[in-house]
Design an enzyme around this catalytic site. Structure first.
Site, mmCIF file in Angstrom:
data_model
loop_
_atom_site.group_PDB
_atom_site.id
_atom_site.type_symbol
_atom_site.label_atom_id
_atom_site.label_comp_id
_atom_site.label_asym_id
_atom_site.label_seq_id
_atom_site.Cartn_x
_atom_site.Cartn_y
_atom_site.Cartn_z
ATOM 1 N N GLY A 179 -3.008 24.232 -0.710
ATOM 2 C CA GLY A 179 -3.503 23.007 -1.362
ATOM 3 C C GLY A 179 -4.973 23.040 -1.683
ATOM 4 N N HIS A 218 -8.716 31.314 8.640
ATOM 5 C CA HIS A 218 -9.744 30.825 9.560
ATOM 6 C C HIS A 218 -10.879 31.817 9.744
ATOM 7 C CE1 HIS A 218 -6.199 28.365 10.688
ATOM 8 N NE2 HIS A 218 -7.109 27.461 10.423
ATOM 9 N N GLU A 251 -7.618 20.095 -4.470
ATOM 10 C CA GLU A 251 -8.148 19.015 -3.612
ATOM 11 C C GLU A 251 -9.678 18.873 -3.612
ATOM 12 O OE1 GLU A 251 -6.333 19.194 0.341
ATOM 13 O OE2 GLU A 251 -4.511 20.099 -0.484
ATOM 14 N N GLU A 306 -26.812 18.089 14.113
ATOM 15 C CA GLU A 306 -27.876 19.092 14.151
ATOM 16 C C GLU A 306 -27.329 20.451 14.625
ATOM 17 O OE1 GLU A 306 -28.052 16.018 15.275
ATOM 18 O OE2 GLU A 306 -29.806 15.093 14.344
ATOM 19 N N LYS A 321 -24.313 21.760 14.128
ATOM 20 C CA LYS A 321 -23.628 22.434 13.009
ATOM 21 C C LYS A 321 -24.658 23.124 12.117
ATOM 22 C CE LYS A 321 -21.188 21.237 8.738
ATOM 23 N NZ LYS A 321 -19.984 22.073 8.808
HETATM 24 C C1 LIG Z 1 -6.749 21.163 8.670
HETATM 25 N N1 LIG Z 1 -7.612 20.606 9.649
HETATM 26 C C2 LIG Z 1 -7.983 19.282 9.656
HETATM 27 C C3 LIG Z 1 -7.943 18.581 10.867
HETATM 28 N N2 LIG Z 1 -8.272 17.301 10.929
HETATM 29 C C4 LIG Z 1 -8.652 16.670 9.796
HETATM 30 N N3 LIG Z 1 -8.987 15.382 9.851
HETATM 31 N N4 LIG Z 1 -8.745 17.304 8.617
HETATM 32 C C5 LIG Z 1 -8.412 18.600 8.507
HETATM 33 O O1 LIG Z 1 -8.487 19.155 7.405
HETATM 34 N N5 LIG Z 1 -7.548 19.207 11.974
HETATM 35 C C6 LIG Z 1 -7.106 20.558 11.980
HETATM 36 C C7 LIG Z 1 -7.764 21.311 10.888
HETATM 37 C C8 LIG Z 1 -9.216 21.474 11.183
HETATM 38 N N6 LIG Z 1 -9.823 22.070 10.124
HETATM 39 C C9 LIG Z 1 -10.960 21.660 9.537
HETATM 40 C C10 LIG Z 1 -11.379 22.424 8.493
HETATM 41 C C11 LIG Z 1 -12.532 22.094 7.844
HETATM 42 C C12 LIG Z 1 -13.247 21.008 8.252
HETATM 43 C C13 LIG Z 1 -14.503 20.748 7.530
HETATM 44 O O2 LIG Z 1 -14.832 21.497 6.647
HETATM 45 N N7 LIG Z 1 -15.274 19.728 7.861
HETATM 46 C C14 LIG Z 1 -16.490 19.498 7.160
HETATM 47 C C15 LIG Z 1 -16.632 18.053 6.798
HETATM 48 C C16 LIG Z 1 -15.596 17.638 5.796
HETATM 49 C C17 LIG Z 1 -16.023 16.317 5.182
HETATM 50 O O3 LIG Z 1 -15.777 15.280 5.729
HETATM 51 N N8 LIG Z 1 -16.705 16.389 4.085
HETATM 52 C C18 LIG Z 1 -17.232 15.231 3.415
HETATM 53 C C19 LIG Z 1 -18.633 14.950 3.868
HETATM 54 C C20 LIG Z 1 -19.497 16.129 3.697
HETATM 55 C C21 LIG Z 1 -20.815 15.969 4.438
HETATM 56 O O4 LIG Z 1 -21.083 16.725 5.371
HETATM 57 N N9 LIG Z 1 -21.624 15.015 4.044
HETATM 58 C C22 LIG Z 1 -22.907 14.867 4.626
HETATM 59 C C23 LIG Z 1 -23.945 14.771 3.525
HETATM 60 C C24 LIG Z 1 -23.881 16.024 2.676
HETATM 61 C C25 LIG Z 1 -24.961 16.073 1.628
HETATM 62 O O5 LIG Z 1 -24.917 17.025 0.872
HETATM 63 O O6 LIG Z 1 -25.808 15.201 1.589
HETATM 64 C C26 LIG Z 1 -22.888 13.604 5.451
HETATM 65 O O7 LIG Z 1 -22.077 12.718 5.153
HETATM 66 O O8 LIG Z 1 -23.626 13.581 6.435
HETATM 67 C C27 LIG Z 1 -17.198 15.439 1.913
HETATM 68 O O9 LIG Z 1 -16.797 16.521 1.474
HETATM 69 O O10 LIG Z 1 -17.525 14.497 1.206
HETATM 70 C C28 LIG Z 1 -17.676 19.906 8.010
HETATM 71 O O11 LIG Z 1 -18.753 19.992 7.421
HETATM 72 O O12 LIG Z 1 -17.542 20.103 9.214
HETATM 73 C C29 LIG Z 1 -12.838 20.227 9.286
HETATM 74 C C30 LIG Z 1 -11.658 20.555 9.956
HETATM 75 N N1 LIG Z 2 -3.220 20.678 1.968
HETATM 76 C C1 LIG Z 2 -4.168 20.894 3.031
HETATM 77 C C2 LIG Z 2 -3.464 21.246 4.296
HETATM 78 C C3 LIG Z 2 -4.359 21.627 5.420
HETATM 79 S S1 LIG Z 2 -3.556 21.644 6.941
HETATM 80 C C4 LIG Z 2 -5.123 21.989 2.642
HETATM 81 O O1 LIG Z 2 -4.711 22.838 1.886
HETATM 82 O O2 LIG Z 2 -6.260 22.001 3.085
#
Ligand SMILES: CN1c2c(nc(N)[nH]c2=O)NC[C@@H]1CNc1ccc(C(=O)N[C@@H](CCC(=O)N[C@@H](CCC(=O)N[C@@H](CCC(=O)O)C(=O)O)C(=O)O)C(=O)O)cc1
Ligand SMILES: N[C@@H](CCS)C(=O)O
Ligand SMILES: [Zn+2]
Length: 769
Positions: free
Chosen positions: A445, A707, A497, A23, A25
């Site tokens: 990527g 960022h 990706e 909530e 976020k």
């Molecule tokens: C590069 N980074 C990462 C780190 N750690 C990771 N495990 N992955 C990383 O990429 N650490 C260092 C950095 C931190 N950076 C980031 C950058 C961006 C995010 C991010 O955008 N997180 C998203 C969630 C990503 C995800 O899991 N997406 C899923 C699910 C999407 C979702 O919210 N689904 C909902 C339903 C949505 C709907 O429309 O109904 C749900 O499941 O509840 C996907 O794409 O499928 C974020 O939103 O925070 C994180 C770290």
């Molecule tokens: N290939 C990944 C690296 C993130 S650290 C990206 O482009 O998101």
């Protein structure tokens, strides 16, 4: 009824902030987008705090932490509380504290945000305080006092938590424009009166105890830093009319800081007794314990998700009872680093789900342990029996022992982890194959993970979209990403990706031995969350994971497309890892699975394969003594992943958010042909560090800070490139953003990459002319 001060109680250092369905976020992002008002945002935040305190109190936690909640980051909150607002943000903060706060966190088109980096060895990021000789601190108790009052008004006993003064200064950096040699710790005498004022404000608002978090004291500290700690707590301890002070350390043993803190005139100490910090037990005995003081004993691992061994913890606690005036039971650190509730993971095998403890389950564990201490073990007999059975079921599970995986890992030799060809020969073969221009341009990527892409994935899960429809949606995105990159003039392309929910989770979902969660969100930074998968068993790759998407993208273009994988160290660092075997062993299993993927990508025509290791630095043990051992297995796992390819296949790696200085040798030992690193916010510092270390291979220090929504101008990118060229010869310099573009929108991405390509062209022309 208020519990007696010497009876063991359960407490926590902090809680997850996001709410059961993130909530927070939604409210914060809604505020940024203008869909939620400031009042609406504050109401959501207050509701989440209320629910968290209620949940803790209902579970039996008698003193709830306050002030650990944050709209973005608790270190930034401390910066606000001590009035260390950078000059460039002052006007915005004065005009509107909330918008100014978010401007410090995210930047605006005109003003750069604070630098962001990892919180110790976790995957949480904090905003780095910027200090200088001219910094003037001023206490701003509004948030800590406000949240304390909220909790008290709801009828809770509450313990405000603040980042302690030592940790605050030790995490700070010289502000831009300040002599880089400036040491923020020299500001201690100026900062302490501000902490005194905050403590007085909290006392006046009703705080009996205040917790000052000092995780920086578990790192190797110089005698001068330890003296500063002694002085700080002597001075704070000497204040009159102050609340009782609990100094909390966590993430490792307190080491040389322990005698300093034990002697300090404060009333309580928080110590971690899990994993590498278990040595705190002997250390505490060696300093004569904490007679008459409160010990908050972190016996439940606050940053991993396995159920506690309750009997073992009870034994530790029994020893601790003889070493302190009062012993309270706690997780080792804030529960910020674990998800909220394991019982929501209904897709998991129920037996396996019983091995997992998220924040709620950990809270139950500490209240059970505290009850056991208070009332005797028979009072918790049922819990102990269930715990024993769950531990036994995990130890005996077939998931944790795959003979084929173990045999392959055992047969691995040092030669398997070495590319047979020397780097100069590889570089020649790769240039002959790739024929790249000087200053080749590429991206890291990911391209924007748009709402539509996420909605498609959600649709697939919910059955609204069939697998073919989902694949076509992702394929359309790959076509668009490739077409854009060709038009923009990038040299080495990526597929973008779109099909990956997360760079770790995506692979975890395809590897045997990993469990993925559905609701297990953990804050990574600001409003960005991850669902760290659980490395539960032996790891193998049943089938190729990325090859079809690579082939699809490469067939669309004549330019090289990078095969794109997450490396073994990051696959461990951003997961919850097994605690029943050494990390090195798990890393080797993951590396072997990824090695097969690398060779399959090569066989499918990939001339470039990128294996991301952004977590290499953050996983570095906090104390120097553990580092050589870690770096040896970590670099070997990377090389094991990447060394099965031909000389003319170019291996890239990528790292972001890191303080690279300490791992220069390890970066070299990865033996990657090209490395891209974050550098834009830190003004190409890493390029100079690599040059100083004599790094011999190709480097892409980022020229676009991804960022922030800010679009860098061509001029800024040119300036950064020139700075890069001052360190790295043009023949070995790449041009790329700091990291992937998944968090950015398409409009900013297009504009920024157009500027980046234009900058490369301009600097190439300068070099040619
Ligand atoms: C590069 N980074 C990462 C780190 N750690 C990771 N495990 N992955 C990383 O990429 N650490 C260092 C950095 C931190 N950076 C980031 C950058 C961006 C995010 C991010 O955008 N997180 C998203 C969630 C990503 C995800 O899991 N997406 C899923 C699910 C999407 C979702 O919210 N689904 C909902 C339903 C949505 C709907 O429309 O109904 C749900 O499941 O509840 C996907 O794409 O499928 C974020 O939103 O925070 C994180 C770290
Ligand atoms: N290939 C990944 C690296 C993130 S650290 C990206 O482009 O998101
Ligand atoms: Zn990155």
């Amino acid at each position: 009824m208020s519990p007696s001060s010497t009876t063991p109680q359960a407490t926590v250092h902090g809680s997850p902030r996001q709410g059961p369905d993130r909530e927070l976020k939604k409210a914060v992002e809604g505020y940024w987008a203008g869909r939620v008002t400031a009042d609406g945002l504050h109401a959501t935040a207050a509701g989440l705090r209320r629910d968290t305190w209620r949940r803790l109190a209902d579970a039996g936690v008698t003193e709830v932490p306050t002030g650990d909640f944050s709209l973005y980051d608790h270190v930034l909150d401390t910066t606000v509380a001590v009035g260390a607002i950078p000059a460039r943000h002052r006007a915005a903060v004065d005009a509107d504290p909330l918008d100014g706060y978010f401007a410090m966190a995210r930047g605006t088109q005109d003003v750069a945000p604070l630098e962001m980096t990892k919180w110790f060895d976790t995957n949480y990021h904090y905003l780095v305080p910027e200090l200088g000789p001219d910094t003037v601190f001023a206490a701003n108790p509004a948030k800590p006092v406000g949240e304390l009052r909220e909790a008290l008004a709801l009828g809770h006993r509450a313990r405000p938590v603040l980042v302690g003064p030592l940790t605050y200064l030790l995490l700070a950096k010289p502000a831009p424009g300040v002599d880089p040699g400036f040491q923020p710790l020299t500001l201690l005498d100026r900062l302490l009166p501000v902490y005194a004022e905050l403590l007085a404000g909290l006392r006046a608002a009703g705080a009996d105890w205040v917790q000052l978090d000092e995780p920086a004291l578990v790192q190797d500290r110089t005698p001068a830093e330890l003296n500063a700690a002694a002085r700080a707590y002597r001075d704070l301890g000497a204040l009159t009319g102050r609340p009782r002070i609990l100094v909390a350390t966590y993430f490792d043993r307190a080491g040389a800081a322990l005698p300093v803190l034990a002697k300090a005139p404060v009333e309580g100490l928080g110590l971690d007794f899990t994993g590498p910090a278990a040595g705190n037990l002997d250390d505490l005995a060696a300093v004569g314990g904490l007679p008459g003081k409160r010990l908050v004993a972190g016996v439940v691992d606050g940053r991993n998700i396995w159920i506690n061994d309750l009997e073992k913890s009870l034994a530790t606690l029994a020893t601790l009872l003889g070493l302190a005036g009062q012993v309270d039971v706690a997780p080792s650190c804030s529960l910020l680093h674990v998800p909220l509730d394991a019982t929501r993971e209904r897709d998991l095998d129920p037996q396996i789900a019983r091995w997992l403890a998220f924040a709620r389950q950990k809270t139950a564990e500490i209240t059970t342990l505290a009850r056991g201490l208070r009332e005797g073990t028979p009072a918790i007999g049922a819990e102990l029996a269930a715990n024993r059975a769950d531990l036994a079921s995990r130890a005996a599970s077939a998931l944790t022992h795959d003979p084929a995986v173990r045999a392959r890992a055992a047969a691995t030799t040092a030669e398997d982890a070495r590319r047979p060809q020397a780097y100069p020969d590889r570089a020649r073969a790769q240039q002959a194959r790739l024929k790249l221009p000087l200053l080749p341009t590429t991206t890291i990527g990911s391209f924007p993970q748009t709402t539509e892409l996420r909605a498609a994935r959600a649709g697939l899960r919910a059955g609204r979209l069939d697998p073919a429809g989902y694949r076509e949606r992702m394929a359309a995105e790959v076509r668009e990403v490739i077409a854009y990159q060709e038009k923009a003039g990038l040299d080495v392309l990526v597929h973008g990706e779109p099909e990956r929910n997360d760079m770790v989770q995506y692979f975890a979902e395809q590897l045997t031995g990993y469990l993925a969660t559905r609701h297990g969100w953990v804050q990574s930074y600001g409003t960005r969350y991850v669902r760290p998968p659980v490395l539960a068993g032996d790891v193998s790759r049943p089938r190729p994971m990325t090859v079809d998407w690579f082939r699809y993208a490469q067939d669309l273009t004549d330019r090289p497309v990078k095969g794109m994988l997450t490396g073994p160290v990051t696959m461990l660092a951003w997961s919850f890892v097994r605690d029943d075997q050494p990390l090195a062993e798990t890393a080797r299993q993951v590396a072997l699975a990824l090695r097969d993927e690398v060779t399959d990508l090569e066989a499918a025509g990939a001339a470039v394969v990128q294996v991301d290791e952004p977590a290499l630095r953050e996983t570095l043990p906090l104390r120097a003594a553990g580092r050589p051992g870690y770096l040896a297995w970590a670099t070997e796992a990377f090389r094991l992943t990447t060394s099965g390819v031909r000389a003319d296949t170019q291996v890239h790696t990528h790292m972001c958010y890191a303080e690279f200085g300490e791992i220069m040798t390890a970066i070299e030992e990865l033996d990657a042909d090209v490395i891209s690193l974050e550098a834009a916010r830190s003004h190409m510092r890493v390029a100079h560090e690599l040059a100083a270390a004599g790094y011999p291979r190709e480097v892409g220090p980022g020229v676009y800070d991804i960022h922030s929504p800010r679009v860098p101008s061509t001029g800024e990118a040119v300036a950064l490139l020139r700075e890069g060229l001052a360190a790295i010869p043009a023949e070995r310099l790449w041009v790329n953003p700091d990291c992937g573009l998944k968090t950015r929108g398409w409009a900013e991405t297009r504009a920024s990459l157009d500027h980046l390509v234009e900058a490369a062209r301009l600097v190439r022309a300068e070099l040619a002319g």
